[in-house]
Write an enzyme that holds these catalytic residues in place. Structure first.
Site, PDB file in Angstrom:
ATOM      1  N   GLU A  68       0.877  -1.173   0.000  1.00 55.48           N
ATOM      2  CA  GLU A  68       0.000   0.000   0.000  1.00 55.48           C
ATOM      3  C   GLU A  68       0.905   1.212   0.000  1.00 55.48           C
ATOM      4  O   GLU A  68       1.802   1.325   0.838  1.00 55.48           O
ATOM      5  CB  GLU A  68      -0.863   0.026   1.263  1.00 55.48           C
ATOM      6  CG  GLU A  68      -2.144  -0.755   1.148  1.00 55.48           C
ATOM      7  CD  GLU A  68      -2.962  -0.673   2.429  1.00 55.48           C
ATOM      8  OE1 GLU A  68      -3.783  -1.569   2.634  1.00 55.48           O
ATOM      9  OE2 GLU A  68      -2.771   0.267   3.222  1.00 55.48           O
ATOM     10  N   ASP A 122      -5.893   9.915   9.721  1.00 60.69           N
ATOM     11  CA  ASP A 122      -4.576   9.421  10.102  1.00 60.69           C
ATOM     12  C   ASP A 122      -4.050  10.036  11.385  1.00 60.69           C
ATOM     13  O   ASP A 122      -4.288  11.202  11.681  1.00 60.69           O
ATOM     14  CB  ASP A 122      -3.576   9.676   8.967  1.00 60.69           C
ATOM     15  CG  ASP A 122      -3.779   8.692   7.828  1.00 60.69           C
ATOM     16  OD1 ASP A 122      -3.732   7.473   8.105  1.00 60.69           O
ATOM     17  OD2 ASP A 122      -4.026   9.136   6.691  1.00 60.69           O
ATOM     18  N   TYR A 127     -10.684  -3.998   3.728  1.00 56.34           N
ATOM     19  CA  TYR A 127      -9.742  -3.544   4.749  1.00 56.34           C
ATOM     20  C   TYR A 127     -10.559  -3.277   6.004  1.00 56.34           C
ATOM     21  O   TYR A 127     -11.296  -2.303   6.069  1.00 56.34           O
ATOM     22  CB  TYR A 127      -9.054  -2.273   4.237  1.00 56.34           C
ATOM     23  CG  TYR A 127      -7.952  -1.705   5.106  1.00 56.34           C
ATOM     24  CD1 TYR A 127      -7.916  -1.858   6.489  1.00 56.34           C
ATOM     25  CD2 TYR A 127      -6.919  -0.981   4.519  1.00 56.34           C
ATOM     26  CE1 TYR A 127      -6.895  -1.317   7.253  1.00 56.34           C
ATOM     27  CE2 TYR A 127      -5.894  -0.422   5.271  1.00 56.34           C
ATOM     28  CZ  TYR A 127      -5.889  -0.595   6.641  1.00 56.34           C
ATOM     29  OH  TYR A 127      -4.891  -0.043   7.385  1.00 56.34           O
TER      30      TYR A 127
END
Lengths: 405, 272
Positions: B50, B61, B176
C-alpha cells in the site's frame, strides 16, 4: 437581476446533500453511520414543534433575540449614499452570531442523548458559544483550536476555560482552523458512541451545511420582519463577511428568492489577492474536496490545501460552505473581497462614528459597504450583518497600530 | 482486472497463510529513498504494497502518517511523482500488487479520468480512498471498476449488519477492516473484537479481509491472521522511517534497512 435559472434558490440540498455539484458526504466510513443518524435525528427534530418551541425560548431568554436592526445614521451621513442598517448580532449572548447555531445543535445533541460535545474554533467565537451552551446544560465540552490561533486569541481561550471547556491545541499542519477541524474529526472517529460534533459553520459533510444554515437563518428571518416594520419594504442589498460563511448564509437564505435584493458576500483578501496571503476561497480558489464536502478551496496545483491568511482568525479558513459555492456559480450572490488594511480602516471608522467596536470579521463587510454605499441612491436600503463584537480583537488591532497595552 | 490482488490471495491460501500488507508513504523521506524502500519490500516479506498518496489534511490518520505525508510533500512529492514511483517499482516486479491509498482531493484535482489512465499504465492494482464512502461511488469507485482497478473499501466497527451490504456492494480486491475506532497508529486492536467482527463481516462478503490500524508487532500480526486473510502494517513502518532520519529530516544509511528489518520481523509472525 435577470431571470433566475432555477425556480427557487432555497430548496437545496438534495437528498445526497448536494447543492449543484457542491456539498456531499466525503467522510471516512467510520463516520458514515453517525452522519446518517444525525441526518435522521435532525429531520425528526425539525418536524417536532416542541423542538422549535424549546429553541425559540432559549433564543429569546438566553441568547437575547431578536437582535436589533439598527439604522447607522452617522455612517450613512458620512458615506453619503445608501441608508445603512446593521443587523446587531454582536449583541447576542457571547458576542457573536455563533450561539444561534450552537443552541440548535446542543438541543439536538441532548435529544440524541449525547453527553460529550466536541467543536473546532478559529477566532474562538464558536468555541466560546459551544462552551457556554455546554455549561448551561452540564455537558462535557472539548474545543479544538489551532496552536497559532490560541496564541492570537488568548481572551477567548481563557473564556472557554472559565466556562469549563477543555481547549486542546491542534498541533498538526498549519496549526489554524482547518487543522482544528481535522483534529475534531479525528476525535469524533475515535469516540463515536457518546460524542456529538458541533460544527461552527455551514461546511462539513451533509447535513451540517443545511442544519447550520437553518439555525442561522433566524438572522435573515428577523431582518425581513424588522425591515418591513421600519421601512415597509424589503432591503435593496445585503452585505456580510465570509469565512466558512455561516453568518452570511443566515442573513442571505431567507432573501434568496427575492430577485430585487442584491446579495454580496465579502471574503478576506488578507494582504491582497495577488499575494498568496489571503483567504478568499471563491475569488482565489477552485473546487475541491475537504472536510466532508466539495466546495471552493485554496490549494496548489497538486491538490494540497494551502493556508488562508487574514487579519481575522475567523476568516482564514481555506474553504467556504458548499451552498455559497453553488450560489456563486448560479450568480445569485456576488462574492467580493476586502483586504486586512481595508478591514482595519472600517473597524476604526465604525468605532468612532457609531460607538460600536466591531469584530474584525464584520469589519470586512463594512469595508465593502464603505466602497459601495456612496454609489447608491439615498433611498437604497442596505443591511450589513454586524455578526460579532470586537472586544476579542483589541489586542490584535493594538499590535498592528503599534500600541502597547 | 489486473488480477494481481486476487492471484496473490489465492496463492497464499494454497500456502495456508495470510497476507502481509505493508503501508509506506510515497516520497517519504524523498523520492530515491522511497523507491529503494518499496523495491525491497517483497523480499523483506511484504505480499501487498500500500502506497500512501501524501495529503496536507489526512483526517483519518494519526501523527505518524501525518508526519510522513508532510515529510514527503516537503521533499517535493506530487501525484505525478507517486505514479512514477509505482512505474519504477513495476519495472522490476510484475507480481506484487500495488494499492494506492489516500484522500480524494489530490485525485480530483489531477482529474479522475487522467488519474485512472495513468495509474493503470503505471501498474496500480487497487485504490483505497478514505473519504469516499459508498454514498459517493459515482465519483471514483465506478469509473475505477470500469478500468479494472480494484476499489478496496474500509469496513469499521461501526459497519453494522445493515450497513455492511452497502459498503461491500462495489468493493473488490479485498476488504480492509479497520480494527479500532479511531485514527491510524494510535490504539492497539482488541483481538477478541477483531475476530468477532471479521467473522460477522464474512457473512456479507466472500472477499478476503485484511485487518489494520494499530498493528505494530509480529505477535499482533500472528494473532490477527488467525481469523483474517491479511494484516496491514503502516504507522509502525513510517515511524521507522521517521526515527531513522537526521534532525534535518534527511535519510541516513539506516533508513531503508529500518523499514525492511521491521517488515521481516512482522512477516515472521504471519508466516509462522
Amino acid at each position: 437581476m435577470t431571470k433566475p435559472l432555477v425556480n427557487s434558490f432555497r430548496t437545496g440540498p438534495d437528498e445526497k446533500g448536494l447543492f449543484g455539484i457542491y456539498g456531499g458526504r466525503f467522510v471516512a466510513e467510520t463516520l458514515m453511520p453517525l452522519i446518517l443518524e444525525l441526518e435522521q435525528a435532525y429531520k425528526d427534530a425539525k418536524a417536532d414543534p416542541s423542538f422549535q418551541a424549546e429553541l425559540d425560548s432559549f433564543l429569546e431568554h438566553y441568547v437575547g433575540r431578536p437582535s436589533p436592526l439598527y439604522f447607522a445614521e452617522r455612517l450613512t451621513e458620512h458615506l453619503g449614499g445608501a441608508k445603512i442598517y446593521f443587523k446587531r448580532d454582536e449583541l447576542n449572548h457571547t458576542g457573536a452570531h455563533k450561539i444561534n447555531n450552537v443552541m440548535g445543535q446542543i438541543l439536538l445533541a441532548r435529544r440524541m442523548g449525547k453527553k460529550r460535545i466536541i467543536a473546532e474554533t478559529g477566532a474562538g467565537q464558536h468555541g466560546v458559544a459551544t462552551a457556554t451552551a455546554c455549561a448551561r446544560f452540564g455537558l462535557e465540552c472539548i474545543v479544538y483550536m489551532g496552536e497559532v490561533d490560541i496564541e492570537r486569541q488568548k481572551p477567548n481561550v481563557f473564556r472557554m476555560k472559565l466556562l469549563g471547556a477543555e481547549v486542546v491545541p491542534a498541533l498538526s499542519g498549519s496549526r489554524t482552523l482547518k487543522d482544528a477541524l481535522n483534529e475534531a474529526l479525528r476525535d469524533w472517529v475515535a469516540n463515536v458512541e457518546d460524542t456529538f460534533y458541533c460544527i461552527g459553520t455551514v461546511a462539513g459533510p451533509h447535513p451540517y451545511p443545511e442544519m447550520v444554515r437553518d439555525f442561522q437563518s433566524i438572522i435573515g428571518v428577523e431582518t425581513r420582519r424588522q425591515m418591513q416594520a421600519r421601512e415597509g419594504r424589503l432591503p435593496d442589498s445585503l452585505v456580510a463577511a465570509i469565512g466558512g460563511g455561516s453568518n452570511a448564509m443566515g442573513l442571505f437564505h431567507p432573501f434568496l428568492d427575492d430577485a430585487s435584493v442584491e446579495i454580496i458576500g465579502v471574503e478576506a483578501a488578507g494582504l491582497g489577492l495577488r499575494t498568496k496571503k489571503h483567504a478568499a476561497s471563491i475569488t482565489g480558489g477552485r473546487p475541491g474536496i475537504l472536510h466532508g464536502n466539495r466546495t471552493y478551496l485554496l490549494m496548489d496545483d497538486d491538490g494540497q490545501i494551502t493556508e488562508g491568511h487574514s487579519i481575522s482568525a475567523g476568516l482564514d479558513y481555506p474553504g467556504i460552505g458548499p451552498e455559497h459555492s453553488w450560489l456563486h456559480d448560479m450568480k445569485r450572490v456576488e462574492y467580493v473581497s476586502a483586504t486586512d488594511k481595508e478591514a482595519l480602516e472600517a473597524f476604526q471608522l465604525c468605532c468612532k462614528l457609531e460607538g460600536i467596536i466591531p469584530a474584525l470579521e464584520p469589519s470586512h463587510a463594512l469595508a465593502h459597504v464603505m466602497k459601495i454605499a456612496p454609489t447608491k441612491p439615498k433611498d437604497h436600503l442596505m443591511v450589513m450583518n454586524m455578526c460579532g463584537r470586537g472586544d476579542k480583537d483589541i489586542f490584535t488591532v493594538a499590535d498592528i497600530l503599534g500600541v502597547t497595552l | 482486472m489486473s488480477g494481481r490482488i486476487e492471484k496473490c490471495f489465492a496463492g497464499l491460501k494454497e500456502q495456508g497463510r495470510a497476507a502481509l500488507v505493508t503501508f509506506v508513504t510515497a516520497g517519504d523521506p524523498d523520492y530515491e529513498t522511497s523507491l529503494k524502500i518499496i523495491q525491497g519490500l517483497p523480499k523483506a516479506g511484504a505480499d501487498i504494497i500500500e502506497f500512501g498518496m501524501p495529503f496536507t489534511d489526512p483526517m483519518a490518520d494519526g501523527p505518524a502518517i501525518q508526519a510522513a505525508g508532510l515529510r514527503a510533500l516537503r521533499a517535493g512529492q506530487t501525484m505525478k511523482k507517486t505514479l512514477k514511483l509505482v512505474k519504477a517499482f513495476r519495472a522490476g516486479d510484475k507480481e506484487t500488487p500495488v494499492v494506492l491509498m489516500g484522500y480524494y482531493n489530490p485525485i480530483y484535482v489531477y482529474g479522475v479520468e487522467k488519474f485512472l489512465t495513468d495509474a493503470k499504465v503505471a501498474g496500480v492494482d487497487g485504490l483505497i480512498v478514505v473519504d469516499l464512502p459508498p454514498e459517493e461511488d459515482d465519483e471514483l469507485c465506478l469509473p475505477a471498476m470500469k478500468m479494472d482497478i480494484n476499489f478496496i473499501r474500509l469496513a469499521t466497527p461501526t459497519t453494522d449488519d445493515n450497513r455492511a451490504p452497502v459498503v461491500f456492494k462495489n468493493t473488490s480486491g479485498f476488504v480492509y477492516y479497520v480494527s479500532v475506532l479511531g485514527i491510524t497508529g494510535t490504539k492497539a486492536p482488541d483481538l477478541k473484537s477483531v475476530q468477532k467482527n471479521v467473522n460477522r463481516l464474512r457473512r456479507h462478503t466472500k472477499l478476503p479481509i485484511a485487518v489494520g490500524f494499530g498493528v505494530k508487532s509480529a505477535e499482533q500480526a500472528r494473532a490477527i491472521t488467525r481469523s483474517a486473510d491479511g494484516v496491514v502494517v503502516g504507522s509502525a513502518l513510517v515511524s521507522a522511517v521517521g526515527n531513522s532520519l537526521t534532525k534535518a529530516g534527511k535519510p541516513t544509511s539506516k533508513t531503508v534497512k529500518a523499514v525492511h528489518s521491521l517488515v521481516s520481523e512482522i512477516a515472521s509472525g504471519v508466516r509462522s
